[in-house]
Design a protein around this motif. Structure first.
Motif, PDB file in Angstrom:
ATOM      1  N   UNK A 212       0.837  -1.198   0.000  1.00 27.08           N
ATOM      2  CA  UNK A 212       0.000   0.000   0.000  1.00 27.08           C
ATOM      3  C   UNK A 212       0.872   1.248   0.000  1.00 27.08           C
ATOM      4  N   UNK A 213       0.439   2.250  -0.759  1.00 26.62           N
ATOM      5  CA  UNK A 213       1.081   3.556  -0.758  1.00 26.62           C
ATOM      6  C   UNK A 213       0.012   4.582  -0.402  1.00 26.62           C
ATOM      7  N   UNK A 214      -0.142   4.795   0.886  1.00 24.21           N
ATOM      8  CA  UNK A 214      -1.224   5.610   1.436  1.00 24.21           C
ATOM      9  C   UNK A 214      -0.665   6.982   1.804  1.00 24.21           C
ATOM     10  N   UNK A 215      -1.121   8.007   1.124  1.00 17.52           N
ATOM     11  CA  UNK A 215      -0.637   9.363   1.361  1.00 17.52           C
ATOM     12  C   UNK A 215      -1.589  10.206   2.210  1.00 17.52           C
ATOM     13  N   UNK A 216      -2.528   9.538   2.885  1.00 22.21           N
ATOM     14  CA  UNK A 216      -3.480  10.238   3.751  1.00 22.21           C
ATOM     15  C   UNK A 216      -3.320   9.829   5.211  1.00 22.21           C
ATOM     16  N   UNK A 217      -3.144   8.527   5.442  1.00 21.53           N
ATOM     17  CA  UNK A 217      -3.105   8.015   6.809  1.00 21.53           C
ATOM     18  C   UNK A 217      -1.662   7.781   7.270  1.00 21.53           C
ATOM     19  N   UNK A 218      -1.501   7.742   8.586  1.00 17.96           N
ATOM     20  CA  UNK A 218      -0.158   7.721   9.162  1.00 17.96           C
ATOM     21  C   UNK A 218       0.236   6.347   9.668  1.00 17.96           C
ATOM     22  N   UNK A 219       1.546   6.151   9.798  1.00 17.56           N
ATOM     23  CA  UNK A 219       2.095   5.048  10.574  1.00 17.56           C
ATOM     24  C   UNK A 219       2.472   5.623  11.936  1.00 17.56           C
ATOM     25  N   UNK A 220       3.058   4.836  12.869  1.00 20.99           N
ATOM     26  CA  UNK A 220       3.358   5.390  14.191  1.00 20.99           C
ATOM     27  C   UNK A 220       4.181   6.670  14.196  1.00 20.99           C
ATOM     28  N   UNK A 221       5.305   6.764  13.454  1.00 15.74           N
ATOM     29  CA  UNK A 221       6.047   8.028  13.494  1.00 15.74           C
ATOM     30  C   UNK A 221       5.222   9.226  13.015  1.00 15.74           C
ATOM     31  N   UNK A 222       4.414   9.020  11.987  1.00 16.20           N
ATOM     32  CA  UNK A 222       3.590  10.119  11.498  1.00 16.20           C
ATOM     33  C   UNK A 222       2.530  10.545  12.491  1.00 16.20           C
ATOM     34  N   UNK A 223       1.873   9.568  13.120  1.00 16.90           N
ATOM     35  CA  UNK A 223       0.853   9.882  14.117  1.00 16.90           C
ATOM     36  C   UNK A 223       1.464  10.619  15.303  1.00 16.90           C
ATOM     37  N   UNK A 224       2.635  10.196  15.718  1.00 18.90           N
ATOM     38  CA  UNK A 224       3.330  10.877  16.820  1.00 18.90           C
ATOM     39  C   UNK A 224       3.676  12.304  16.430  1.00 18.90           C
ATOM     40  N   UNK A 225       4.164  12.493  15.208  1.00 21.51           N
ATOM     41  CA  UNK A 225       4.542  13.832  14.757  1.00 21.51           C
ATOM     42  C   UNK A 225       3.342  14.772  14.739  1.00 21.51           C
ATOM     43  N   UNK A 226       2.197  14.288  14.254  1.00 25.51           N
ATOM     44  CA  UNK A 226       1.015  15.135  14.195  1.00 25.51           C
ATOM     45  C   UNK A 226       0.461  15.376  15.600  1.00 25.51           C
TER      46      UNK A 226
END
Length: 264
Positions: A212-226
């Motif tokens: 999957x190449x999902x440019x809307x939802x986050x993985x853990x590092x992205x969720x933490x950053x936001x």
């Protein structure tokens, strides 16, 4: 006749001055404060079958002290309209109490013009629905907080991060100013963060997997950053005080993120 421990404690409590009792009640109310999240899939709780996809609401508690509890009511695929129409705002307003906070982030699904169950127009029906959250929270003594929608991962040919939410962030900013509501400008901050990270590095923040190449939802590092952006904005806007937040400058281990099994 000897008194039990419970009787002794009850007598002692009854003997406290009213000012002390009021202070105790106030402290209990402070400890019981809840931060509610109404939003879409970018903030929502994810379960084991969706891992490593992670909503920023799952990471927000890492940045808050223990006297502020997070109640994440964000749900995949919802808009400001469908969240109301499905009775989900009623559930939140039924649980919210004086002194609580209600964070409201919508736009990703409000933009879907081909779906009348979700679509809202930025300067009319979008603002009208957001007012339901604002007025509902205020009527119950809680504080509404509007959160501009976190940006998708989009870059132009020159490598510039490109906004994807049209007029919705501007409409939310205008409503917040008109209604005197605190605004967390996560759209602007996340766009700046994606620009700083660049085309390749941002892939490590979104739900890019082998399949999957999902440019809307986050993985853990992205969720933490936001979530860190959200916590910093809560502090900047004085919705929360410095004593209410923690770890703003610390790394959050990925293993702190967990995905429970979905309820049967």
């Amino acid at each position: 006749m000897s008194l039990s421990r419970r009787q002794v404690a009850g007598a002692a409590f009854a003997a406290l001055p009213l000012s002390t009792l009021a202070g105790t009640a106030q402290a209990q109310e402070q400890r019981a404060r809840t931060l509610f999240i109404a939003g879409d899939s970018t903030a929502a709780q994810k379960y084991a079958d969706a891992a490593p996809e992670t909503g920023w609401g799952m990471a927000l508690p890492f940045f808050l002290k223990h006297d502020t509890r997070v109640a994440n009511h964000a749900v995949n695929g919802r808009s400001s309209k469908s969240f109301v129409d499905e009775g989900r705002l009623d559930v939140v307003l039924g649980a919210i109490r004086p002194g609580d906070l209600l964070l409201v982030q919508f736009a990703h699904n409000d933009e879907k013009k081909d779906d009348p169950t979700r679509y809202t127009e930025p300067w009319t029906t979008y603002q009208e629905h957001l007012r339901l959250y604002v007025d509902g929270a205020r009527a119950r003594g809680a504080r509404p907080v509007l959160v501009t929608p976190v940006e998708r991962r989009r870059f132009d040919a020159a490598g510039n991060a490109v906004p994807s939410h049209g007029e919705y962030p501007a409409a939310m900013r205008a409503l917040a100013a008109a209604e005197g509501v605190a605004l967390l400008d996560v759209q602007a901050l996340s766009l700046a963060l994606w620009q700083e990270l660049g085309v390749e590095a941002t892939k490590t923040y979104f739900n890019w997997t082998a399949t999957e190449q999902d440019n809307t939802h986050f993985n853990p590092p992205g969720a933490v950053a936001v979530a860190r952006l959200v916590a910093r904005e809560l502090l900047r806007t004085r919705v929360l005080a410095p004593r209410d937040v923690r770890r703003l400058a610390e790394e959050i281990p990925e293993e702190w993120i967990t995905w429970p099994q979905a309820a049967a």
